[in-house]
Design a protein around this motif. Structure first.
Motif, short mmCIF file in Angstrom:
data_model
loop_
_atom_site.label_atom_id
_atom_site.label_comp_id
_atom_site.label_asym_id
_atom_site.label_seq_id
_atom_site.Cartn_x
_atom_site.Cartn_y
_atom_site.Cartn_z
N THR B 243 -15.53 5.52 5.75
CA THR B 243 -16.14 4.78 4.64
C THR B 243 -15.64 5.33 3.30
O THR B 243 -15.26 4.57 2.41
CB THR B 243 -17.68 4.91 4.71
N VAL B 244 -15.63 6.66 3.15
CA VAL B 244 -15.17 7.27 1.90
C VAL B 244 -13.70 6.92 1.64
O VAL B 244 -13.33 6.56 0.52
CB VAL B 244 -15.36 8.81 1.93
N LEU B 245 -12.88 7.01 2.68
CA LEU B 245 -11.45 6.72 2.50
C LEU B 245 -11.23 5.27 2.11
O LEU B 245 -10.42 4.97 1.22
CB LEU B 245 -10.69 7.05 3.79
N ILE B 246 -11.95 4.34 2.75
CA ILE B 246 -11.77 2.93 2.42
C ILE B 246 -12.22 2.66 0.98
O ILE B 246 -11.54 1.99 0.22
CB ILE B 246 -12.53 2.03 3.42
N GLU B 247 -13.36 3.26 0.60
CA GLU B 247 -13.87 3.06 -0.77
C GLU B 247 -12.88 3.58 -1.82
O GLU B 247 -12.88 3.11 -2.95
CB GLU B 247 -15.21 3.80 -0.95
N ASN B 248 -12.08 4.55 -1.44
CA ASN B 248 -11.13 5.12 -2.39
C ASN B 248 -9.70 4.62 -2.18
O ASN B 248 -8.73 5.30 -2.52
CB ASN B 248 -11.18 6.64 -2.33
N GLY B 249 -9.60 3.45 -1.56
CA GLY B 249 -8.30 2.79 -1.45
C GLY B 249 -7.34 3.41 -0.45
O GLY B 249 -6.12 3.30 -0.59
N ARG B 250 -7.86 4.07 0.56
CA ARG B 250 -6.98 4.72 1.53
C ARG B 250 -7.17 4.19 2.95
O ARG B 250 -7.05 4.93 3.94
CB ARG B 250 -7.18 6.22 1.48
N LYS B 251 -7.45 2.92 3.04
CA LYS B 251 -7.65 2.32 4.37
C LYS B 251 -6.40 2.42 5.22
O LYS B 251 -6.46 2.74 6.41
CB LYS B 251 -8.08 0.85 4.22
N ALA B 252 -5.24 2.14 4.63
CA ALA B 252 -4.00 2.13 5.41
C ALA B 252 -3.73 3.52 6.00
O ALA B 252 -3.32 3.65 7.16
CB ALA B 252 -2.83 1.69 4.54
N GLU B 253 -3.98 4.56 5.19
CA GLU B 253 -3.77 5.93 5.68
C GLU B 253 -4.73 6.25 6.83
O GLU B 253 -4.33 6.84 7.84
CB GLU B 253 -3.97 6.94 4.54
N ALA B 254 -6.01 5.87 6.66
CA ALA B 254 -6.99 6.14 7.71
C ALA B 254 -6.63 5.38 8.98
O ALA B 254 -6.70 5.92 10.09
CB ALA B 254 -8.39 5.72 7.23
N GLN B 255 -6.22 4.11 8.81
CA GLN B 255 -5.86 3.30 9.97
C GLN B 255 -4.69 3.94 10.73
O GLN B 255 -4.70 3.99 11.97
CB GLN B 255 -5.47 1.89 9.50
N GLN B 256 -3.73 4.43 10.00
CA GLN B 256 -2.54 5.01 10.66
C GLN B 256 -2.92 6.25 11.48
O GLN B 256 -2.50 6.40 12.62
CB GLN B 256 -1.50 5.37 9.61
#
Lengths: 102, 500
Positions: B243-256
């Motif tokens: 949730t924190v990563l997505i809120e801070n624009g890092r969804k692609a990194e988390a997904q990878q």
């Protein structure tokens, strides 16, 4: 059995309890605490999968009634082996839910 | 004296972030150890762990869990379960303890890293408890098999395995080192607590517990399901992080990171959990097939929760679904064929009744994997056992470290997914394994697979005896057919019945 590649499209939530008296009490409490929902209980011998759609609430008071002894909500963890959905832990209740509905 | 309820003080008590004045934030949380991808401490304030636990509650609950597991063991010690257990089931225990027990210490190291270098206070509290959970898992899974060492020295591998270069352990170390011990706290949380523990450990610790209960091995069933109650708590470290990563624009990194984690975990479970569920566990005690457990735990439960927290299905979804039907059959065939190279005795699991079950659960099994087993079975029936042993080496994937294989039969299309990096050619079993490498080549480039080591002359003499010595397998430890080929006689009887 549904097609495995689309089996993720579901809204099933609820606790997976290790076999034992607490598991039975939780299965009974789930029926009482969620009167408007259809609760299913799958018995895999080692564990009971207790589920419904979208949201399932368990209260400490109802589990106490079913066990016939005092019960602290965080003692659920002793036999809570897994769960479907997300969890929200409180002092007097626990909620399993999904934020989205598929 | 009235006391506050736990939830009235928990959030304040664990709010332990402060603004450092003597050192910089990067000195307090070195980026390579926090793995926070540049996110400053303020961004982590919103991290809200859903499964809150205090230390005093932890001690009380853990004491109760241990009392339960140890008392089941004590009560059943005189039950003769071990003496009466099927040889296939004994092999399940040996494979489990050797592959898992010492890996728990790697998981404890991972939790310790999150406990120190996680930038979110809630993560640090959860991980402190998780670190102690994993020490419990290491110790209890060494203690339980210890009493069996005197009955069968293969149980010594519960402790010894991770100190060897046995091929399965090279594979296990490769994945555990990658996911647990060599990444920053945030990446570790995504890979270990989210991809591995929210998902796959349910297969080995609850799916297998269901089989153990069917077998009547309550000691093992109670032990591993008790372990999973710890996992189900500390696995919740990962979801609020997403949730924190997505809120801070890092969804692609988390997904990878999650995609790499799921794929790597899948490959390990295809060789560990698949064969023991569908081949070693006695037929009459199989609660569900491996595929059915995968559907229950990974697809229905885990993948759905992944969507709920805002991630997508992995890009390799179709390949993943196809492999759930097939890959563990190939891994099982390989483990049985190279059986001297493992510390347990693989059960073939291909008597006539078992083959009927496999065909029912995996339509087409007889026409594909069954054809390979036909050749092995014919050789055994005709007394040519030497032909059922390997004379060559498999090609091993440079990512998962497992033999490269695909479904045999008319549609057989085994291929090498090769990739050249800085002058060295690497071989992969699949597109996703190659992709894991391409995402972070520097992380993996220096590793030599067991076959690379053979070809480099590091294993001498270059034959099976040299290989076994390199892998640390002594006589009395090397694997053989679990049932001493008794199943072949069932095939002979069935064929004679048909002929008469």
């Amino acid at each position: 059995m549904t097609d495995i590649s689309t089996a993720y499209r579901n809204n099933r939530v609820g606790p997976v309890m290790r076999h034992g008296d607490l598991a039975v009490a939780v299965a009974e409490a789930a029926q009482i605490d969620n009167p408007d929902r259809q609760i299913t209980v799958e018995d895999k011998i080692a564990y009971l999968r207790i589920e419904t759609d979208d949201e399932l609430v368990l209260t400490r008071a109802t589990i106490e009634d079913m066990l016939g002894r005092p019960f602290s909500m965080n003692d659920l963890e002793v036999d809570l082996a897994s769960f479907a959905g997300r969890i929200d832990t409180g002092a007097d209740s626990v909620r399993f839910y999904y934020a989205t509905h598929l | 004296m009235a006391t506050l309820g736990r939830l009235d003080w928990y959030d304040i008590a664990r709010a332990t972030n402060w603004t450092p004045s003597y050192v910089t934030e990067d000195e307090l949380y070195p980026p390579e150890l926090s793995g926070a991808d540049g996110l400053r401490m303020e961004a982590w304030e919103s991290y809200d762990e859903p499964y809150k636990q205090t230390y005093s509650e932890y001690v009380k609950v853990q004491r109760e869990k241990d009392a339960g597991a140890y008392s089941v063991k004590a009560a059943l010690e005189r039950s003769n379960m071990y003496a009466n257990a099927d040889a296939g089931w004994i092999s399940v225990m040996k494979a489990h303890y050797g592959a898992i027990a010492r890996g728990e210490y790697s998981a404890s190291t991972a939790e310790a890293r999150m406990a120190r270098f996680g930038k979110a206070p809630g993560m640090r509290n959860m991980a402190t408890l998780g670190m102690m959970d994993e020490i419990r898992h290491g110790q209890i899974q060494l203690f339980f098999p210890h009493e069996l060492c005197g009955k069968d020295r293969q149980f010594d591998w519960a402790h010894k395995a991770f100190d060897t270069n046995e091929w399965g352990i090279i594979a296990a170390r490769h994945i555990f080192d990658d996911m647990f011990t060599t990444r920053g706290a945030a990446e570790t949380a995504l890979m270990l607590t989210f991809a591995f523990e929210t998902g796959f450990t349910n297969m080995q610790f609850l799916g297998l517990a269901a089989d153990a209960a069917e077998v009547g091995d309550w000691t093992f069933s109670s032990l591993i399901s008790s372990i999973q109650t710890d996992e189900s708590r500390h696995a919740q470290i990962g979801a609020p992080l997403v949730t924190v990563l997505i809120e801070n624009g890092r969804k692609a990194e988390a997904q990878q990171i999650v995609d790499v984690g799921i794929w790597r975990a899948w490959r390990l479970f295809s060789v560990l959990t698949g064969p023991i569920m569908d081949y070693y566990t006695p037929l009459e005690h199989r609660k569900q097939s491996f595929k059915e457990f995968m559907q229950e735990w990974i697809v229905t439960q885990f993948e759905r929760s992944l969507l709920d927290i805002g991630l997508e299905r992995p890009w390799y979804w179709d390949e993943f679904m196809a492999q759930i039907d097939t890959q563990h059959h190939g891994q099982h065939l390989g483990v049985w064929f190279w059986r001297p190279t493992v510390w347990w005795n693989p059960a073939a699991g291909v008597s006539p009744d078992e083959r009927d079950w496999l065909e029912e659960k995996y339509p087409g099994w007889n026409a594909s994997w069954g054809k390979c087993w036909d050749v092995i079975t014919d050789n055994l029936l005709e007394g040519r056992i030497e032909l059922t042993y390997p004379e060559t080496l498999p090609v091993i994937c440079n990512m998962c470290q497992l033999p490269i294989n695909t479904t045999p039969g008319p549609a057989w299309q085994v291929r090498d997914y090769a990739h050249t990096h800085e002058g060295r050619t690497y071989h992969f079993c699949s597109d996703p394994c190659r992709w894991c490498f391409q995402v972070e080549p520097a992380r993996y480039a220096g590793h030599l697979s067991l076959i690379d080591r053979f070809l480099a002359g590091m294993i001498q003499p270059m034959d099976l005896s040299g290989g076994l010595a390199y892998m640390g397998l002594a006589p009395g430890e090397i694997g053989d057919d679990a049932h001493a080929y008794a199943w072949v006689e069932k095939v002979r009887a069935a064929r004679e019945r048909l002929a008469s």
